[in-house]
Scaffold this motif. Structure first.
Motif, short mmCIF file in Angstrom:
data_model
loop_
_atom_site.label_atom_id
_atom_site.label_comp_id
_atom_site.label_asym_id
_atom_site.label_seq_id
_atom_site.Cartn_x
_atom_site.Cartn_y
_atom_site.Cartn_z
N HIS A 221 0.92 -1.33 -0.08
CA HIS A 221 -0.12 0.02 0.09
C HIS A 221 0.88 1.12 -0.03
N GLY A 222 1.19 1.91 -1.05
CA GLY A 222 1.99 2.99 -1.22
C GLY A 222 3.60 2.58 -0.91
N ASP A 223 3.92 3.45 0.18
CA ASP A 223 5.30 3.29 0.68
C ASP A 223 5.27 2.40 1.83
N HIS A 224 4.08 1.54 2.34
CA HIS A 224 4.37 0.67 3.33
C HIS A 224 3.52 -0.73 2.90
N VAL A 225 3.31 -1.46 3.96
CA VAL A 225 2.53 -2.80 3.78
C VAL A 225 1.36 -2.79 4.92
N ASP A 226 0.05 -2.83 4.46
CA ASP A 226 -0.82 -3.31 5.51
C ASP A 226 -1.10 -4.78 5.82
N TYR A 227 -1.60 -5.27 6.67
CA TYR A 227 -1.78 -6.43 7.06
C TYR A 227 -3.46 -6.64 7.34
N LEU A 228 -4.03 -7.50 6.49
CA LEU A 228 -5.69 -8.08 6.80
C LEU A 228 -5.54 -8.67 8.05
N HIS A 229 -6.48 -8.18 8.90
CA HIS A 229 -6.64 -8.69 10.29
C HIS A 229 -8.00 -8.34 10.86
N ASP A 230 -8.93 -9.56 11.00
CA ASP A 230 -10.07 -9.27 11.72
C ASP A 230 -10.99 -8.43 10.73
N GLY A 231 -10.77 -8.51 9.41
CA GLY A 231 -11.73 -7.78 8.58
C GLY A 231 -11.43 -6.31 8.31
N HIS A 232 -10.15 -5.95 8.50
CA HIS A 232 -9.61 -4.64 8.35
C HIS A 232 -8.35 -4.76 8.11
N ARG A 233 -7.67 -3.67 7.68
CA ARG A 233 -6.19 -3.45 7.39
C ARG A 233 -5.44 -2.73 8.42
N HIS A 234 -4.40 -3.37 8.88
CA HIS A 234 -3.50 -2.74 10.03
C HIS A 234 -2.36 -2.15 9.26
N ALA A 235 -2.00 -0.91 9.74
CA ALA A 235 -0.68 -0.38 9.15
C ALA A 235 -0.06 0.09 10.45
N VAL A 236 1.41 -0.03 10.25
CA VAL A 236 2.25 0.25 11.46
C VAL A 236 2.40 1.76 11.46
N HIS A 237 2.25 2.33 12.65
CA HIS A 237 2.49 3.82 12.56
C HIS A 237 3.24 4.07 14.08
N GLY A 238 4.34 4.33 14.14
CA GLY A 238 5.14 4.66 15.24
C GLY A 238 4.91 3.30 16.26
N ASP A 239 4.45 3.31 17.34
CA ASP A 239 4.49 2.45 18.31
C ASP A 239 3.02 1.66 18.59
N HIS A 240 2.34 1.95 17.36
CA HIS A 240 0.96 1.31 17.12
C HIS A 240 0.69 1.00 15.83
N TYR A 241 -0.59 0.67 15.81
CA TYR A 241 -1.20 0.17 14.41
C TYR A 241 -2.30 1.12 13.82
#
Length: 98
Positions: free
Chosen positions: A75-95
């Motif tokens: 996804h653009g300059d990063h990778v999202d992960y499909l988890h529980d029906g939505h996408r998670h993206a790393v952002h600092g110390d959280h998703y």
């Protein structure tokens, strides 16, 4: 969560079952991963499916990464992960919830 309405101009490919792109269930519709971003069918055209706000995913204990067991979505300059029906993206110390 809402998404900005940004039309992907000149998109001639029809997304759907068997089109060759990763399908990402997203609320009441399906997004398709295409050329490093996500497309959503909308009124005869495709929109870029992007969140219009920063939405942290609270209480997420799982660490996403290679071999974590979730589908990786470029996804653009990063990778999202499909988890529980939505996408998670790393952002600092959280998703973030996309």
């Amino acid at each position: 969560m809402t998404a900005a309405h940004t039309e992907h101009a000149g998109h001639t490919h029809a997304h759907g079952e068997g089109c060759g792109h990763v399908a990402v269930p997203h609320g009441d519709h399906v997004d398709y991963v295409h050329e490093g971003h996500l497309h959503r069918a909308h009124d005869g055209h495709y929109d870029e499916c992007e969140a219009d706000a920063h939405v942290p995913h609270q209480g997420h204990e799982h660490a996403h990464g290679e071999g974590c067991g979730h589908v990786a979505v470029p996804h653009g300059d990063h990778v999202d992960y499909l988890h529980d029906g939505h996408r998670h993206a790393v952002h600092g110390d959280h998703y973030d919830d996309h």
